[in-house]
Design a protein around this motif. Structure first.
Motif, PDB file in Angstrom:
ATOM      1  N   SER A  80      30.003  -8.526 -69.250  1.00 31.00           N
ATOM      2  CA  SER A  80      28.659  -8.003 -68.999  1.00 31.00           C
ATOM      3  C   SER A  80      27.972  -8.909 -67.993  1.00 31.00           C
ATOM      4  O   SER A  80      28.466  -9.986 -67.671  1.00 31.00           O
ATOM      5  N   ALA A  81      26.785  -8.511 -67.592  1.00 30.04           N
ATOM      6  CA  ALA A  81      25.934  -9.395 -66.800  1.00 30.04           C
ATOM      7  C   ALA A  81      25.423 -10.498 -67.713  1.00 30.04           C
ATOM      8  O   ALA A  81      25.335 -10.327 -68.928  1.00 30.04           O
ATOM      9  N   THR A  85      20.317  -7.784 -66.352  1.00 26.18           N
ATOM     10  CA  THR A  85      20.135  -6.336 -66.150  1.00 26.18           C
ATOM     11  C   THR A  85      18.667  -5.968 -66.375  1.00 26.18           C
ATOM     12  O   THR A  85      18.108  -5.157 -65.628  1.00 26.18           O
ATOM     13  N   GLU A 125      26.744  -7.508 -63.190  1.00 27.05           N
ATOM     14  CA  GLU A 125      28.158  -7.640 -63.560  1.00 27.05           C
ATOM     15  C   GLU A 125      28.963  -8.163 -62.373  1.00 27.05           C
ATOM     16  O   GLU A 125      29.943  -8.905 -62.558  1.00 27.05           O
ATOM     17  N   TYR A 147      30.325  -1.904 -67.596  1.00 30.15           N
ATOM     18  CA  TYR A 147      29.107  -1.151 -67.310  1.00 30.15           C
ATOM     19  C   TYR A 147      29.132  -0.348 -66.002  1.00 30.15           C
ATOM     20  O   TYR A 147      28.722   0.800 -65.975  1.00 30.15           O
ATOM     21  N   ARG A 158      22.969   1.649 -70.376  1.00 31.83           N
ATOM     22  CA  ARG A 158      22.711   0.312 -70.900  1.00 31.83           C
ATOM     23  C   ARG A 158      23.643  -0.003 -72.076  1.00 31.83           C
ATOM     24  O   ARG A 158      23.878   0.859 -72.933  1.00 31.83           O
ATOM     25  N   GLY A 159      24.145  -1.214 -72.081  1.00 30.10           N
ATOM     26  CA  GLY A 159      25.072  -1.602 -73.140  1.00 30.10           C
ATOM     27  C   GLY A 159      26.474  -1.036 -72.933  1.00 30.10           C
ATOM     28  O   GLY A 159      27.320  -1.122 -73.818  1.00 30.10           O
ATOM     29  N   GLY A 160      26.726  -0.481 -71.745  1.00 27.50           N
ATOM     30  CA  GLY A 160      27.970   0.248 -71.518  1.00 27.50           C
ATOM     31  C   GLY A 160      29.233  -0.582 -71.343  1.00 27.50           C
ATOM     32  O   GLY A 160      30.316  -0.017 -71.204  1.00 27.50           O
ATOM     33  N   SER A 161      29.117  -1.904 -71.384  1.00 32.03           N
ATOM     34  CA  SER A 161      30.324  -2.720 -71.203  1.00 32.03           C
ATOM     35  C   SER A 161      31.339  -2.524 -72.332  1.00 32.03           C
ATOM     36  O   SER A 161      32.543  -2.604 -72.112  1.00 32.03           O
TER      37      SER A 161
HETATM   38  N1  ASP Z   1      24.586  -5.383 -68.490  1.00 30.17           N
HETATM   39  C1  ASP Z   1      24.450  -4.089 -69.076  1.00 30.17           C
HETATM   40  C2  ASP Z   1      23.239  -4.053 -69.983  1.00 30.17           C
HETATM   41  O1  ASP Z   1      22.598  -5.072 -70.176  1.00 30.17           O
HETATM   42  C3  ASP Z   1      25.671  -3.622 -69.776  1.00 30.17           C
HETATM   43  C4  ASP Z   1      26.073  -4.411 -70.989  1.00 30.17           C
HETATM   44  O2  ASP Z   1      25.617  -5.516 -71.219  1.00 30.17           O
HETATM   45  O3  ASP Z   1      26.888  -3.899 -71.753  1.00 30.17           O
HETATM   46  O4  ASP Z   1      22.902  -3.024 -70.473  1.00 30.17           O
END
Ligand code: ASP
Ligand code: MG
Length: 437
Positions: free
Chosen positions: A35-36, A41, A119, A181, A195-198
């Motif tokens: 992820s970042a 993000t 990322e 992501y 969001r959260g797609g990693s």
């Molecule tokens: N960097 C993206 C986010 O903060 C993806 C992730 O962290 O999964 O949503």
């Protein structure tokens, strides 16, 4: 070969990046999805929001703050001039790209490009660090293989063939690095998996490469059997069925992105949730193994609204439920839980943004009443209905707590009850005491 995904907090500082590097087991040609760095993000989203509002100084300020943070990370993480130069090159490319948007009108495509930089930077930093440590890592650029279809679903055929080719092109690599992501859409434009797609990235990669295992590394030691913020003495659940994990993820356990479960489940790749701070603990294993007859965990989902539609004419009538569901569908509002009786139906929604219009329409079919500030409490486990003890244990535990709705039998994996927000913590504790002590 395994897929290891590390979230934003796991790569959130130079120290954490070094820690991740110690966990990736080079030599096994594992694929590491990053992820970042945490907060990045969000800052990129903020920059895009400023740009939409035409607030260039605001965007500039956030950009400057982020840039100095990364300059600090480069110096703290990397020791040699050479690796600092290579990481700085990548980071400056990212910031240069974002900066270019300060002087032109922002578009949706531009926004997606801005959001992709987090990322790109975290993987560049990790690669520079691994190189410095003598690890031969190969970067698999997500934008070269991760692609979605017009439907938004991943293009598994394309992803598989591109990714396999990229991996075959690097026979000497000890480990592969890639961005979570980010992806391309069906037009070839830069996009993301939300969001959260990693987690989703890791699951897709595990599926197309037929990995031995997908590891999701966070800073919690697995999926707990209740919410540790409200209940003392929670424990990580050793093993979960995919269906149980999906219910938990949906009903509030924040640890795993719900859609992450799908590709792994379909391709039967086990998913292990692990803790970067305590790498030796077993975590939670999620797989398709046969059910084991036990209760696993409790989760809660807040901000639920219950809607009851009572029809005098429902008695012996058909088509009533269809009309009710169609009304919700017309307003693209999804229903989480439902309970029916001969004269009425209650449903819950978590998105109440179109509720006023929905209620107006529902009034054609009966009397409508609404209860707000409710919480769904979901008990998950292997709940075969022939085992008569589970539902009675759940209800016994909730003695003295007003329960607005109960849903059981929709799947073999959960019982959900709807209670008032004010009763949530009491209900969570009572269930833990009864079911897990
Ligand atoms: N960097 C993206 C986010 O903060 C993806 C992730 O962290 O999964 O949503
Ligand atoms: Mg994240």
């Amino acid at each position: 070969m395994k897929v290891l995904k590390f979230g934003g907090t796991s790569v959130g500082s130079p120290e954490r990046i070094r820690n991740v590097a110690s966990l990736i087991m080079p030599g096994n040609r594992n694929v590491v999805v990053l992820s970042a760095m945490s907060g990045t993000t969000n800052s990129l989203v903020e920059i895009a929001e400023y740009l939409y509002k035409g607030n260039i100084p605001g965007a500039q300020e956030t950009l400057n703050g982020l840039r100095s943070k990364y300059e600090g990370v480069v110096v703290e993480l990397l020791a040699t001039e050479e690796s600092r130069r290579s990481a700085t090159g990548a980071i400056e490319r990212s910031f240069g790209l974002v900066r270019a948007f300060l002087s032109e009108p922002i578009t949706e495509a531009g926004e997606k490009e801005i959001l992709a930089q987090g990322e790109l930077m975290s993987t560049a930093l990790m690669q520079a660090y691994l190189t410095e440590q003598g690890v031969r890592s190969e970067l698999l650029p997500a934008l070269d293989y991760m692609r979605t279809l017009e439907s938004g679903e991943p293009d598994m055929v394309h992803i598989q063939s591109r990714l396999r080719r990229l991996i075959d092109l690097a026979p000497d690599a000890d480990v592969f690095l890639t961005q979570g992501y980010i992806c391309r859409n069906d037009h070839g434009g830069i996009d993301n998996l939300k969001r959260g797609g990693s987690d989703y990235t890791a699951s897709i990669i595990g599926a197309v490469l037929d990995a031995e295992e997908i590891q999701i590394w966070t800073d919690i030691d697995g999926m707990h059997n209740n919410d540790p913020r409200f209940v003392e003495g929670t424990r990580p659940v050793g093993k979960l069925h995919f269906e149980e994990a999906a219910e938990l993820a949906y009903f509030g356990a924040k640890i795993l992105h719900p859609s992450c479960v799908l590709p792994a489940k379909l391709h039967n790749i086990p998913v292990r949730l692990l803790n970067t701070m305590q790498p030796e603990t077993p975590g939670t294993l999620i797989c398709n193994t046969t059910p084991d007859g036990s209760l696993k965990a409790i989760a809660a989902k807040d901000n639920i609204t219950a809607v009851k539609i009572k029809s005098g004419r429902m008695l012996l009538a058909y088509g009533f439920l269809h009309k009710v569901f169609e009304t919700f569908e017309n307003y693209r509002t999804s229903i989480d839980m439902m309970a029916t009786s001969e004269v009425g139906v209650s449903v819950t929604v978590d998105d109440d943004s179109r509720l006023a219009a929905i209620i107006d329409d529902l009034k054609h079919f009966g009397t409508v009443s609404v209860d707000r500030d409710m919480v769904i409490i979901c008990v998950v486990g292997d709940l075969q209905w022939e085992e008569c003890s589970f539902q009675s244990q759940v209800l016994e535990a909730l003695e003295g707590i007003p329960v607005r709705m109960i849903s059981y039998g929709g799947s073999n994996y959960n019982i959900s009850v709807l209670v008032r927000r004010d009763d949530k913590v009491r209900a969570l504790k009572a269930l833990s005491n009864k079911l897990f002590k």
